[in-house]
Scaffold this active site. Structure first.
Site, PDB file in Angstrom:
ATOM      1  N   ASN A 195       0.848  -1.182   0.000  1.00  0.00           N
ATOM      2  CA  ASN A 195       0.000   0.000   0.000  1.00  0.00           C
ATOM      3  C   ASN A 195       0.891   1.243   0.000  1.00  0.00           C
ATOM      4  OD1 ASN A 195       0.730   0.598   2.741  1.00  0.00           O
ATOM      5  ND2 ASN A 195      -0.916  -0.718   3.491  1.00  0.00           N
TER       6      ASN A 195
ATOM      7  N   LYS B 151       1.507   3.667   2.165  1.00  0.00           N
ATOM      8  CA  LYS B 151       2.339   3.857   3.347  1.00  0.00           C
ATOM      9  C   LYS B 151       3.522   2.901   3.341  1.00  0.00           C
ATOM     10  CE  LYS B 151       2.130   3.719   8.417  1.00  0.00           C
ATOM     11  NZ  LYS B 151       1.252   3.467   9.597  1.00  0.00           N
TER      12      LYS B 151
ATOM     13  N   ASP C  98      -5.079  -8.671   0.831  1.00  0.00           N
ATOM     14  CA  ASP C  98      -5.072 -10.105   0.507  1.00  0.00           C
ATOM     15  C   ASP C  98      -5.864 -10.367  -0.766  1.00  0.00           C
ATOM     16  OD1 ASP C  98      -3.703 -10.556   2.911  1.00  0.00           O
ATOM     17  OD2 ASP C  98      -5.542 -10.924   4.021  1.00  0.00           O
TER      18      ASP C  98
END
Length: 327
Positions: free
Chosen positions: A201, A203, A267
């Protein structure tokens, strides 16, 4: 390739998932008052349930979409490991799972009221897989590698995907022409050098290359790709959608009617991204299909899967297509 042809090919794909297996337990209820004993909400329990979490959720996503899945990881010799393994669908081969008596199966219990997570309780012990366990897992994988189309490394930083094991798995995949994708934790990014793709992601992407948020995200994506010798990088960016870095930069707008819970969304993204690529999609096509899948699961509570019907309907809605498949 059309979305229908890809979906029809899902059932022919064999994928291994190696990573940190967990059970996610949920205590669902409502809050009507504050406790007189302490300034905390009193949850009246209405329902308790469990779902597969961590890399087990990746396995569950793939199996729900019809792929043949081989699951690898480490669990304890306890009732929770039996509960976890017993929850897998029939098209899941669990022969790569090792049972260890010196650690518990990881369990995460969430208390939820009114679609709001109030508390999480974790049962786990920090550990690193030992050399003997690494060799056993690799030996078992070598017996299956020639039948695989792809392999996913699902890293939750629980001690399984060591530098040595990760690099040996990636090398084994390369030698056998197997796609290998990784959902990495930033602190372990070096472990996955040379993989086909990673799916951090936003971050995690910044953290992996130690850059501030003032840095252009495209510079971050390019640096990840080049520094870690990756074929592609897919960065998920929440409300900003996704960006795929291959020979070009592909910005993919987000789609989510409602966002209730992002738990396990990563996921689903890596599952669908990898499965679509293995089924014949380009990396860009695979990213668009994964984007559709991610937009569905964030509208569900807890770690969730997406059905083929949901995937097709959402894909058609996002991209303005009207394909109908014989499902």
């Amino acid at each position: 390739m059309s979305i229908c042809k890809l979906i029809e090919n899902f059932k022919n794909i064999k994928i291994a998932v190696i990573g940190d297996l967990m059970l996610d337990e949920y205590v669902m209820g409502r809050v009507d008052r504050i406790s007189p004993e302490a300034p905390v909400p009193v949850v009246k329990v209405l329902e308790e349930k469990f779902v597969l979490g961590g890399s087990a959720n990746v396995v569950n996503n793939l199996a729900t979409l019809g792929a043949k899945v081989i699951c690898g990881g480490v669990v304890g010799e306890d009732k929770n490991s039996d509960k976890l393994i017993g929850a897998f669908k029939n098209n899941v081969d669990t022969s790569l799972i090792l049972k260890c008596k010196d650690r518990p199966t990881i369990v995460k219990r969430r208390v939820i009221a009114g679609n709001q997570q109030l508390l999480r309780l974790d049962w786990e012990e920090e550990f690193h897989i030992n050399n003997e366990q690494e060799e056993e897992l690799l030996k078992n994988l070598k017996e299956k590698i020639k039948n695989l189309d792809a392999l996913i490394l699902s890293d939750y930083d629980k001690g399984l995907l060591t530098p040595n094991l990760s690099q040996k798995i990636i090398q084994l995949c390369k030698e056998n022409g197997v796609i290998v994708t990784v959902d990495p934790k930033p602190k372990n990014i070096e472990n996955f050098k040379g993989a086909s793709s990673i799916t951090p992601n936003k971050k995690e992407a910044y953290s992996a290359v130690k850059k501030s948020y003032q840095t252009d995200i495209n510079l971050v994506g390019k640096e990840l790709k080049e520094k870690f010798a990756l074929e592609t990088v897919l960065i998920t960016r929440s409300e900003e959608g996704m960006t795929l870095y291959d020979d070009k930069i592909h910005n993919i707008p987000t789609y989510a009617k409602e966002v209730y819970d992002v738990t396990g969304a990563g996921d689903t993204v890596i599952s669908v991204f990898t499965l679509a690529k293995a089924a014949g999609a380009t990396w860009e096509e695979a990213a668009k299909i994964a984007n559709a899948a991610g937009g569905v699961v964030v509208g569900k509570i807890g770690t969730s899967t997406i059905s083929i019907e949901e995937l097709l309907e959402t894909y058609n809605n996002i991209y303005g297509t009207s394909e109908t498949c014989d499902l």
